[in-house]
Scaffold this active site. Structure first.
Site, short mmCIF file in Angstrom:
data_model
loop_
_atom_site.label_atom_id
_atom_site.label_comp_id
_atom_site.label_asym_id
_atom_site.label_seq_id
_atom_site.Cartn_x
_atom_site.Cartn_y
_atom_site.Cartn_z
N GLY A 153 0.80 -1.28 0.05
CA GLY A 153 0.01 0.08 -0.10
C GLY A 153 0.80 1.17 0.23
O GLY A 153 0.32 2.31 0.41
N SER A 154 2.16 1.19 -0.41
CA SER A 154 2.94 2.35 -0.52
C SER A 154 2.34 3.32 -1.50
O SER A 154 2.22 4.69 -1.32
CB SER A 154 4.55 2.28 -1.01
N ASN A 155 1.47 3.16 -2.48
CA ASN A 155 0.90 3.84 -3.60
C ASN A 155 -0.40 4.65 -2.58
O ASN A 155 -0.53 5.65 -2.86
CB ASN A 155 0.56 3.02 -4.75
N ILE B 188 -8.59 -9.63 -10.90
CA ILE B 188 -9.02 -9.02 -12.06
C ILE B 188 -10.36 -8.64 -11.85
O ILE B 188 -11.46 -9.34 -11.43
CB ILE B 188 -8.80 -10.08 -13.30
N ASN C 229 -5.16 2.58 -13.30
CA ASN C 229 -4.23 1.67 -12.79
C ASN C 229 -2.96 2.00 -12.73
O ASN C 229 -2.43 2.60 -13.87
CB ASN C 229 -4.44 0.30 -13.34
N HIS D 274 0.97 0.68 -13.33
CA HIS D 274 1.56 -0.55 -13.63
C HIS D 274 3.29 -0.31 -13.82
O HIS D 274 3.58 0.78 -14.23
CB HIS D 274 1.15 -1.27 -15.00
N ASP E 290 -4.17 -4.45 -18.59
CA ASP E 290 -3.26 -3.68 -18.93
C ASP E 290 -3.22 -2.99 -20.35
O ASP E 290 -2.09 -2.27 -20.89
CB ASP E 290 -1.94 -4.13 -18.58
N HIS F 58 9.58 2.24 -7.73
CA HIS F 58 8.52 2.44 -6.97
C HIS F 58 8.18 4.06 -6.99
O HIS F 58 6.97 4.61 -6.81
CB HIS F 58 8.87 1.81 -5.64
#
Ligand code: GRF
Length: 192
Positions: free
Chosen positions: A11-13, A86, A101, A103, A144, A170
């Site tokens: 969960g760093s994002n 998904i 999203n 990626h 994607d 990251h």
């Protein structure tokens, strides 16, 4: 604008969105809910910030219920921030152009089913790519493959490993996610 953040891992994002909303680097956006598909550290991050969090049972038909819940809360955008489940066709079409999203590669390269986490970076190394990066894109039923919102590149050093590349990319993801949210919010304001 209310958003929901879907998570599966560290969960760093998610943390990055929280911090940037708090510091007003991101204006006009509020995290209404966090949705997790498994027990993970991201849930703790949501709890610390007192953000409502739902853990869904992937064995159940959860997407319809979540759809209703998010509509009820007036959520306008879903951010997949390291979400590994998904989403089905119905959910994707109900939320067309409203799911983004992040990626960790330069899509369309190294995307699709099974391309997540270290696997992405290992494939980049195995193919001796000279550059990699991160992409924020809209989510469609094809994994994607939705329209790209933003992308940032970085050079891949000869001595790079999948782990070192992951560490390098990251912070790029975090930057890109913040920029993308600002962009999307600005667009909603200009169309009003
Ligand atoms: C990130 O590498 C993201 O690109 C991918 O999953 C990872 C999640 O990291 N989709 P975190 O849980 O936000 O730290």
């Amino acid at each position: 604008m209310k958003i929901a953040v879907f998570v599966s891992g560290n969960g760093s994002n998610l943390q990055c969105i929280i911090d940037n909303c708090k510091s007003k680097q991101i204006k006009g956006i509020e995290i209404s809910m966090v949705i997790a598909d498994r027990v993970c550290y991201a849930i703790q991050r949501a709890n610390i910030e007192k953000i409502d969090c739902v853990i869904v049972d992937r064995k159940e038909k959860w997407q319809h219920d979540i759809h209703l819940l998010l509509k009820e809360r007036n959520v306008q955008l879903i951010v997949l921030a390291g979400f590994l489940s998904i989403l089905d066709n119905k959910f994707c079409s109900l939320w067309k152009n409203k799911i983004i999203n992040i990626h960790p590669s330069l899509l369309p390269k190294y995307g699709g089913k099974g391309m997540y986490g270290l696997k992405v970076h290992q494939a980049v190394i195995d193919n001796k790519e000279k550059e990699s990066g991160a992409t924020v894109h809209f989510v469609t039923t094809n994994i994607d493959e939705g329209d790209i919102i933003l992308q940032e590149k970085t050079a891949v050093k000869e001595e790079a490993t999948a782990t070192s590349l992951q560490e390098l990319i990251h912070p790029i993801e975090h930057r890109l996610l913040v920029k993308s949210l600002k962009l999307i919010y600005a667009k909603t304001q200009s169309t009003h």
